[in-house]
Design an enzyme around this catalytic site. Structure first.
Site, short mmCIF file in Angstrom:
data_model
loop_
_atom_site.label_atom_id
_atom_site.label_comp_id
_atom_site.label_asym_id
_atom_site.label_seq_id
_atom_site.Cartn_x
_atom_site.Cartn_y
_atom_site.Cartn_z
CG HIS A 17 -5.95 4.17 4.83
ND1 HIS A 17 -5.81 2.80 5.49
CD2 HIS A 17 -4.94 4.49 4.41
CE1 HIS A 17 -4.44 2.74 5.33
NE2 HIS A 17 -3.89 3.67 4.64
CE LYS A 41 4.59 -3.23 1.25
NZ LYS A 41 4.16 -1.91 0.90
NE ARG A 90 0.33 8.47 7.52
CZ ARG A 90 0.88 7.03 7.53
NH1 ARG A 90 0.66 6.32 8.13
NH2 ARG A 90 1.63 6.72 6.21
CB SER A 127 -1.33 -0.32 7.77
OG SER A 127 -2.47 0.55 7.06
P1 ADP Z 1 1.46 2.83 0.84
O1 ADP Z 1 1.90 1.38 0.80
O2 ADP Z 1 1.21 3.29 -0.72
O3 ADP Z 1 2.09 3.87 1.50
P2 ADP Z 1 -0.94 2.70 2.53
O4 ADP Z 1 -1.95 1.75 2.64
O5 ADP Z 1 0.27 2.96 3.72
O6 ADP Z 1 -0.13 2.60 1.20
O7 ADP Z 1 -1.38 4.22 2.66
C1 ADP Z 1 -2.07 4.85 1.53
C2 ADP Z 1 -2.57 6.25 1.62
O8 ADP Z 1 -3.18 6.67 2.65
C3 ADP Z 1 -1.12 7.34 1.59
O9 ADP Z 1 -1.45 8.15 0.78
C4 ADP Z 1 -0.86 7.39 3.00
O10 ADP Z 1 -0.13 8.53 3.14
C5 ADP Z 1 -2.56 7.55 3.65
N1 ADP Z 1 -2.53 7.15 4.94
C6 ADP Z 1 -2.00 6.35 5.63
N2 ADP Z 1 -2.55 6.37 6.94
C7 ADP Z 1 -3.18 7.53 6.99
C8 ADP Z 1 -3.96 8.22 8.08
N3 ADP Z 1 -3.91 7.55 9.34
N4 ADP Z 1 -4.68 9.12 7.62
C9 ADP Z 1 -4.85 9.75 6.44
N5 ADP Z 1 -4.05 9.08 5.51
C10 ADP Z 1 -3.32 7.90 5.62
#
Ligand code: ADP
Length: 150
Positions: A17, A41, A90, A127
């Protein structure tokens, strides 16, 4: 002023992120990281902790703001006066999901989504993986942005 929101659950905010936001700063003047609160959630980290960890990551970078929100993403974008949504991609499996949401947001209020491909060295980081490792007491420092403490 080009302002984007970067919405997500960030449970927790990972180095993947972090990389997307750092790269987004080359495209936007300001990025508001929206930490989603969804009553239905259950999250591993409280919203206060998720926000605090993101603040630690960006220190005194004035172009990054962090805010929690519990509305539709389009309403959050309107609230902070952003015309863009930043997201990370990803894998192919992320793609259909991201495209559907992006099309809906465009259709609803004309919000434009900008999607950056994940740096290959971070594409396996999620995450979920971080939470699993934490549950079993493993060191996850390498998966978090620099300067972030759990
Ligand atoms: P959500 O619950 O909306 O999926 P996340 O916290 O999982 O939220 O992810 C938010 C954003 O970050 C999404 O666009 C996701 O694709 C991106 N993201 C998650 N992990 C990575 C990573 N390892 N590298 C780049 N972007 C990521």
């Amino acid at each position: 002023m080009k302002r984007a929101i970067f919405p997500g659950t960030f449970d927790p905010f990972t180095i993947g992120h972090f990389d997307i936001v750092k790269r987004g700063l080359h495209l936007f003047d300001e990025i508001v990281i929206g930490v989603g609160v969804n009553q239905a959630k259950k999250t591993f980290f409280s919203v206060e902790k998720r926000v605090e960890m993101i603040r630690q990551a960006f220190g005194d970078e004035p172009r990054v703001k962090v805010q929690e929100y519990n509305t539709l993403t389009v309403d959050f974008a309107k609230e902070v006066d952003a015309r863009f949504i930043l997201r990370g991609l990803r894998s192919v499996s992320d793609f259909e999901y991201e495209r559907t949401i992006a099309d809906a947001n465009k259709h609803l209020v004309g919000l434009e989504t900008v999607i950056l491909n994940t740096d290959p060295s971070y594409s396996f980081i999620s995450s979920t993986v971080v939470r699993d490792l934490l549950t079993y007491g493993k060191d996850i420092t390498a998966f978090l942005p620099p300067n972030v403490k759990i």
